[in-house]
Design a protein around this motif. Structure first.
Motif, PDB file in Angstrom:
ATOM      1  N   VAL A  11      -4.289  -7.135  -5.543  1.00 25.98           N
ATOM      2  CA  VAL A  11      -3.395  -5.990  -4.613  1.00 25.98           C
ATOM      3  C   VAL A  11      -1.994  -6.906  -5.476  1.00 25.98           C
ATOM      4  O   VAL A  11      -0.540  -6.436  -5.509  1.00 25.98           O
ATOM      5  N   SER A  39       0.484  -0.877  -0.020  1.00 24.43           N
ATOM      6  CA  SER A  39       0.300  -0.001   0.064  1.00 24.43           C
ATOM      7  C   SER A  39       0.810   1.790   0.538  1.00 24.43           C
ATOM      8  O   SER A  39       0.411   2.557  -0.774  1.00 24.43           O
ATOM      9  N   THR A  44      -6.828   2.496  -1.838  1.00 28.70           N
ATOM     10  CA  THR A  44      -7.784   1.353  -2.531  1.00 28.70           C
ATOM     11  C   THR A  44      -6.910   0.375  -2.265  1.00 28.70           C
ATOM     12  O   THR A  44      -7.838  -0.709  -1.717  1.00 28.70           O
ATOM     13  N   SER A  45      -5.553  -0.417  -2.415  1.00 30.73           N
ATOM     14  CA  SER A  45      -4.843  -1.486  -2.665  1.00 30.73           C
ATOM     15  C   SER A  45      -5.196  -1.695  -1.023  1.00 30.73           C
ATOM     16  O   SER A  45      -5.309  -2.681  -0.422  1.00 30.73           O
ATOM     17  N   PHE A  47      -1.405  -4.066  -8.293  1.00 30.64           N
ATOM     18  CA  PHE A  47      -0.546  -2.847  -7.442  1.00 30.64           C
ATOM     19  C   PHE A  47       0.858  -3.021  -7.746  1.00 30.64           C
ATOM     20  O   PHE A  47       1.808  -2.250  -7.472  1.00 30.64           O
ATOM     21  N   ALA A  76       2.605   1.689  -3.372  1.00 35.34           N
ATOM     22  CA  ALA A  76       1.687   2.517  -4.843  1.00 35.34           C
ATOM     23  C   ALA A  76       1.114   3.332  -4.164  1.00 35.34           C
ATOM     24  O   ALA A  76       1.449   4.244  -5.519  1.00 35.34           O
ATOM     25  N   THR A  85     -13.465  -2.452  -5.519  1.00 30.91           N
ATOM     26  CA  THR A  85     -12.459  -2.001  -6.227  1.00 30.91           C
ATOM     27  C   THR A  85     -12.368  -0.126  -7.083  1.00 30.91           C
ATOM     28  O   THR A  85     -11.478   0.640  -6.059  1.00 30.91           O
TER      29      THR A  85
END
Length: 470
Positions: free
Chosen positions: A386, A92, A106-107, A389, A95, A451
């Motif tokens: 995930v 995260s 988002t992730s 990303f 990203a 998502t």
């Protein structure tokens, strides 16, 4: 995806904020090594692989090998970024650095949602085993007990989580190594009372591809989701004594772990047991194999192992969810109340993650036919999101790190950027195959909806932050 100009709480040099969040570096190298080793062995391998074998037959070995290659590439990319910038928010944080706060939001929250629902599912699975041993005992009571134990464990010092995972992982690794040893002895004809099967089960009963390419595709999709959980080691590394070295070691050993535990297990099973034996699905492939070899009390032995795998996953997922939530809040992407750290532990985040997980258990009783099914479908493809990303972030951050801090590239992705692009293409292919298959199409669309919703919320938050900063 395009990179935005939104200010990121983690700087371009990658000075990861999470270690400065007040988290305690209480995990020792032995904890991290065993978490990495045991994280690849889950209940999905022991039980869920049966459906894949039934669909693909002996070609399940190829399915696990193909998905294993994809996972190794993802882990190598994640390892490169995590060794350069250890952070409890892991992918995260990466990203966010690559694309802006919306991507981290988002992730991160999608992964938190996945882990919390998974905690509930694992609690239900563990409780079902216990009610089999103790008939008449209420399933909910076992779930409540397990949730209480692991919530308390995770509320205490992080070393308690590490100790639990160390011994859980040791038991899982010991079980799988013993299974492989017994299997090899049986295949070579050296196990007393067992005849060497040769290639009878590999070439007979429809051949190596009994259901053709369609069966291989179904087996491939089943195998992809069995690999979830490997990401936890990069989250835990931020709280270890030597995070960079720990991540580097874990990633470098990922290849042989995947080859030995997953591909090796599938090869042993389909060599020893007919792939179309109903027991492979009904009892699970490992129990079916041990029963086929005449191992006494095989079912109960594997029930103990599966219980350990489920409890280990519960413990790890509460930990991973709490650290992900804590990292997101520390970066201004969640309720501030969840971000408080005391005694080196984000206790409000632990409680919130546990309560959400227990709420999923209650939904399985109250609304098993609609809300709970919706939850399951929503998390169906989150791990693929995930991974996407991770690969996209590495494609951006590798070049940036080479320009600004090349000394941080302790772990390097192989054949960059070609294998990164190949991994992205592989994920796109899996998404396409999910859309083709009726059994996975709903999961893909449900995860896609989640998502998109999170991405929209993340973008709105990012634009609002940009306006405030200007």
């Amino acid at each position: 995806m395009t990179r935005t100009t939104a200010p990121a709480p983690v700087d371009r040099e990658g000075d990861a904020a999470p270690p400065a969040q007040g988290l305690s570096p209480g995990l020792k190298q032995r904890h991290l090594s065993m978490i990495a080793l045991g994280g690849v062995i889950g209940a999905g391998l022991f039980v869920g692989s049966g459906a894949g074998i039934a669909a693909a037959g002996p070609s399940i070995v190829i399915a696990y090998a193909l998905s294993g290659v994809l996972v190794m590439l993802v882990m190598r990319m994640l390892g490169e970024m995590s060794a350069a910038n250890p952070a409890s928010g892991s992918f995260s944080v990466h990203a966010e650095r690559a694309f802006g706060s919306w991507a981290g939001f988002t992730s991160g929250w999608a992964f938190w949602f996945l882990l919390c629902v998974a905690v509930g599912l694992e609690g239900i699975g563990a409780a079902q085993i216990m009610t089999g041993w103790f008939p008449g005992s209420p399933e909910w009571a076992w779930v409540a007990l397990f949730m209480a134990v692991f919530t308390v464990t995770n509320l205490a010092a992080v070393k308690n989580f590490g100790e639990f995972e160390f011994w859980f992982a040791a038991l899982k690794v010991g079980a799988i190594v013993l299974f492989l040893g017994v299997g090899v002895l049986a295949i070579t004809g050296l196990l007393p009372g067992a005849d060497a099967p040769g290639t009878a089960h590999l070439a007979g009963d429809g051949g190596f591809f009994p259901h053709g390419s369609e069966g291989l595709i179904v087996g491939l999709l089943a195998s992809v989701f069995a690999y979830g959980g490997l990401e936890t080691v990069t989250i835990a590394a931020a709280e270890s004594e030597h995070p960079v070295q720990g991540v580097a070691k874990a990633v470098r050993t990922a290849m042989w772990r995947i080859a030995l535990f997953y591909v090796g297990s599938m090869a042993v099973i389909v060599t020893l047991v007919p792939w179309d034996d109903p027991a492979v699905v009904e009892k699970g492939p490992y129990v079916a194999t041990l029963d086929h070899l005449g191992i006494p009390a095989a079912g109960q032995i594997m029930n103990v192992v599966v219980l350990v795998a489920l409890l280990s996953a519960m413990n790890a997922n509460i930990y991973g969810a709490s650290r992900m939530a804590g990292s997101l809040v520390a970066r201004g992407q969640g309720p501030k109340a969840l971000g408080r750290v005391s005694g080196g532990v984000p206790r409000p985040a632990v409680l919130a993650s546990s309560v959400f997980g227990f709420g999923c258990v209650l939904l399985s009783y109250w609304r098993p036919d609609d809300v709970f099914v919706w939850l399951l479908n929503t998390i169906g493809a989150v791990i693929l999101v995930v991974w996407f990303f991770i690969a996209a972030s590495q494609l951006v951050l590798r070049r940036r790190t080479e320009r600004e801090a090349p000394g941080k590239l302790v772990v390097r992705m192989w054949a960059f950027p070609y294998l990164t692009c190949a991994a992205l293409a592989g994920m796109a292919a899996v998404f396409f195959l999910m859309a083709r298959e009726e059994g996975t199409r709903v999961q893909l669309y449900s995860t896609g909806g989640l998502t998109v919703l999170l991405a929209v919320v993340g973008l709105v938050r990012q634009r609002a932050a940009e306006r405030r900063a200007s």
